[in-house]
Design a protein around this motif. Sequence first.
Motif, PDB file in Angstrom:
ATOM      1  N   SER A   1     -10.231   2.395   0.777  1.00 36.40           N
ATOM      2  CA  SER A   1      -9.360   1.915  -0.301  1.00 36.40           C
ATOM      3  C   SER A   1     -10.070   1.982  -1.646  1.00 36.40           C
ATOM      4  O   SER A   1      -9.482   2.379  -2.651  1.00 36.40           O
ATOM      5  CB  SER A   1      -8.923   0.478  -0.018  1.00 36.40           C
ATOM      6  N   LYS A   2     -11.344   1.592  -1.671  1.00 37.01           N
ATOM      7  CA  LYS A   2     -12.127   1.675  -2.919  1.00 37.01           C
ATOM      8  C   LYS A   2     -12.178   3.110  -3.414  1.00 37.01           C
ATOM      9  O   LYS A   2     -12.051   3.374  -4.613  1.00 37.01           O
ATOM     10  CB  LYS A   2     -13.557   1.178  -2.698  1.00 37.01           C
TER      11      LYS A   2
ATOM     12  N   HIS B   1     -13.844  -7.215  -1.768  1.00 38.40           N
ATOM     13  CA  HIS B   1     -13.320  -7.389  -0.411  1.00 38.40           C
ATOM     14  C   HIS B   1     -12.517  -6.182   0.075  1.00 38.40           C
ATOM     15  O   HIS B   1     -11.881  -6.243   1.120  1.00 38.40           O
ATOM     16  CB  HIS B   1     -12.456  -8.657  -0.338  1.00 38.40           C
ATOM     17  N   MET B   2     -12.538  -5.121  -0.664  1.00 41.31           N
ATOM     18  CA  MET B   2     -11.759  -3.933  -0.325  1.00 41.31           C
ATOM     19  C   MET B   2     -12.584  -3.006   0.567  1.00 41.31           C
ATOM     20  O   MET B   2     -13.794  -2.878   0.383  1.00 41.31           O
ATOM     21  CB  MET B   2     -11.371  -3.210  -1.622  1.00 41.31           C
TER      22      MET B   2
ATOM     23  N   MET C   1      -8.824   4.108  -4.893  1.00 41.05           N
ATOM     24  CA  MET C   1      -8.625   3.428  -6.172  1.00 41.05           C
ATOM     25  C   MET C   1      -9.479   4.070  -7.260  1.00 41.05           C
ATOM     26  O   MET C   1      -9.027   4.263  -8.383  1.00 41.05           O
ATOM     27  CB  MET C   1      -8.939   1.936  -6.049  1.00 41.05           C
TER      28      MET C   1
ATOM     29  N   ILE D   1      -6.414  -7.363  -7.448  1.00 39.55           N
ATOM     30  CA  ILE D   1      -7.313  -6.458  -6.735  1.00 39.55           C
ATOM     31  C   ILE D   1      -8.690  -7.110  -6.705  1.00 39.55           C
ATOM     32  O   ILE D   1      -9.179  -7.569  -7.739  1.00 39.55           O
ATOM     33  CB  ILE D   1      -7.417  -5.099  -7.441  1.00 39.55           C
ATOM     34  N   ASP D   2      -9.282  -7.130  -5.530  1.00 36.99           N
ATOM     35  CA  ASP D   2     -10.644  -7.636  -5.396  1.00 36.99           C
ATOM     36  C   ASP D   2     -11.478  -6.526  -4.769  1.00 36.99           C
ATOM     37  O   ASP D   2     -11.476  -6.337  -3.560  1.00 36.99           O
ATOM     38  CB  ASP D   2     -10.664  -8.893  -4.528  1.00 36.99           C
ATOM     39  N   TYR D   3     -12.169  -5.796  -5.616  1.00 36.04           N
ATOM     40  CA  TYR D   3     -12.961  -4.674  -5.136  1.00 36.04           C
ATOM     41  C   TYR D   3     -14.087  -5.119  -4.203  1.00 36.04           C
ATOM     42  O   TYR D   3     -14.537  -4.345  -3.362  1.00 36.04           O
ATOM     43  CB  TYR D   3     -13.516  -3.866  -6.312  1.00 36.04           C
TER      44      TYR D   3
ATOM     45  N   MET E   1       0.875  -1.172   0.000  1.00 38.55           N
ATOM     46  CA  MET E   1       0.000   0.000   0.000  1.00 38.55           C
ATOM     47  C   MET E   1       0.912   1.222   0.000  1.00 38.55           C
ATOM     48  O   MET E   1       1.697   1.399   0.925  1.00 38.55           O
ATOM     49  CB  MET E   1      -0.889  -0.007   1.239  1.00 38.55           C
TER      50      MET E   1
ATOM     51  N   SER F   1     -11.713  -5.836 -10.945  1.00 34.68           N
ATOM     52  CA  SER F   1     -11.032  -6.834 -10.115  1.00 34.68           C
ATOM     53  C   SER F   1     -10.273  -7.809 -11.009  1.00 34.68           C
ATOM     54  O   SER F   1     -10.694  -8.101 -12.127  1.00 34.68           O
ATOM     55  CB  SER F   1     -12.048  -7.617  -9.279  1.00 34.68           C
TER      56      SER F   1
END
Length: 166
Positions: A108-109, A103-104, A112, A99-101, A37, A139
């Motif tokens: 963070s979303k 589970h974010m 991004m 990236i798994d939106y 990060m 993702s």
Amino acid sequence: KYAEWMAEVLNCMTVPFKKDMKNLNEYDLIIFGGGIMAGKVNGLEQFKTNVDLQKQKLFVYATGATSQELTEVTDQFKTNNLTEEEQKKVPFYYYEGGIDYNHMGILSKFFMKMLVNMLKGKKNKTAEEEGMLNALSHSFDHSDKNRIHTMMIQIKELENVYLQNS
């Protein structure tokens, strides 16, 4: 995924890092992994305060959305996270993940989405920026179990040295 694969290959356990892990001194060899990060491995600075590099062997790996092929960027992760002295003692690996939106976290979303919108609005994008825009727009998962091979060999060799010296 990478931690699970390593535990499977090495027949060891995985443990989530907690800030007050006092029992780490029970282990001769520790593998720490975390996501990248802003160029930093999540939790590594706090973790290093719990490890004695004079007595323990530490391996560090980082995962992130950055392509393995961008070695100038991924090499910088080591420099960002380990001092010069630590770099001499601590093997560092970078493994491309994704990236798994779904589970974010919301913050963070948000960041991004800001980055994606900034890239969308930029005129005369470089090839790297185009690639980032395409990758970050959805993702994806580029995890690959074969990437851990080199680290696993290095650890297995260390295990053999420990056994011979016991």
